[in-house]
Scaffold this active site. Sequence first.
Site, PDB file in Angstrom:
ATOM      1  CB  SER A  26      -0.876   0.560   1.352  1.00  0.00           C
ATOM      2  OG  SER A  26       0.059  -0.041   2.271  1.00  0.00           O
TER       3      SER A  26
ATOM      4  CB  THR B 174      -1.487   6.206   4.821  1.00  0.00           C
ATOM      5  OG1 THR B 174      -2.436   6.013   3.152  1.00  0.00           O
ATOM      6  CG2 THR B 174      -0.688   7.392   3.936  1.00  0.00           C
TER       7      THR B 174
ATOM      8  CB  THR C   5      -1.099   6.071   0.653  1.00  0.00           C
ATOM      9  OG1 THR C   5      -1.672   5.405   0.024  1.00  0.00           O
ATOM     10  CG2 THR C   5      -1.369   7.952  -0.813  1.00  0.00           C
TER      11      THR C   5
ATOM     12  NE  ARG D 205      -8.668   8.072  -3.801  1.00  0.00           N
ATOM     13  CZ  ARG D 205      -8.052   7.496  -2.734  1.00  0.00           C
ATOM     14  NH1 ARG D 205      -7.264   6.875  -2.685  1.00  0.00           N
ATOM     15  NH2 ARG D 205      -9.235   7.205  -2.318  1.00  0.00           N
TER      16      ARG D 205
ATOM     17  CB  THR E 134      -3.927   5.428   7.835  1.00  0.00           C
ATOM     18  OG1 THR E 134      -3.988   4.848   6.822  1.00  0.00           O
ATOM     19  CG2 THR E 134      -4.281   5.317   8.662  1.00  0.00           C
ATOM     20  N   GLY E 135      -6.864   5.481   5.594  1.00  0.00           N
ATOM     21  CA  GLY E 135      -7.823   5.344   5.879  1.00  0.00           C
ATOM     22  C   GLY E 135      -8.158   5.297   4.349  1.00  0.00           C
TER      23      GLY E 135
END
Length: 340
Positions: A84, A186, A204, A214, A237-238
Amino acid sequence: MDMTRRKFVSGAALGLATTTLSKISGAEPDGEIKKGEMPLIVSTWPFGKASNDAGLKVLQEGGTILDAVEQGIWVTESDVHNQSVGLAGAPNAAGVVQLDSCIMYGPGHKAGSVGAIEGIRHPISAARRVMEKTPHVMLVGEGARMFALEQGLESIEVDTHEKYETWKKKRASEKQPLRKDKNHDTIALLVLGADGNIAGGCSTSGLSGKLPGRVGDSPIIGSGLYVDNDVGAAGATGLGENVMRYCGSFLVVEFMRQGLHPQEACLAAIRRIARQDPRHTELSISFVALDKHGRYGAASSAQGFQYSVTTNSKSEVLTGPGVGNLDIGEVGGNRPKIKP
Ligand code: ASP
């Protein structure tokens, strides 16, 4: 994302009474280091620990807090097992890895960022060069790559034209245009130096299967990262879309400015977002934060979010509280009451 996602905005939770700032925590914050233990490095996820350790070494050898952020993040960006972050990260819907990164330096409130950059081994270094070598804050896509190449940053050959063309044809014939992969994470890494100055960075590959082009929260100053040298720093993060619509990291720092402990500030930000976003049963967001006083913490919309904390005397992985089991306050409670 490894941790279990929980449905936490339940109907019952939404019905609970407004939570005041004074009792916002629900989990007592205790993260604080003493002066002799400085510097303090805080990052997202257990994989952040290796980056923290590298950052600490940089500082112990006389490097600056910016060097610690950059070279610390290099470790995660170079990890071929990390799916990731970095070039080994998850590809977008067309099968191309596009990376997002940013960096901030507290003194002078400096910032640099790159979005959707391809083929550059260390996007964090590209972000730092944008900050230090250009009058801009953010470069994206091919322009960001050209700049990184011009700066002599390490790269791999990328010829993505064919991939994009194939994907466009496939997409046109698909009923379900976009894969909904949930693989993403991330590294956000924050450093409080022994001199009281603060820096931070994040990097990330973003959401797996994202639409080409994106850009998530991570390279957006105030969303994936925010540093205020008078107050503290926060990183996220997320699911980036659930962070960037709220300027999440900026929000955490502003809560710290109001006097909240970093952990309470992270919780307060998640509660604020959850209150405004009652449709989101799976926010899937987490924050880490530290403040000027050497206090630190983290919180998540789900249980079990792990983050890494490193000082001169310890380096460990901790678990931040999740908002899932705590009340989020009255839905819409942040909004001014407007008479119909
Ligand atoms: N925030 C990143 C993004 O949305 C992904 C993650 O941290 O899980 O691109």
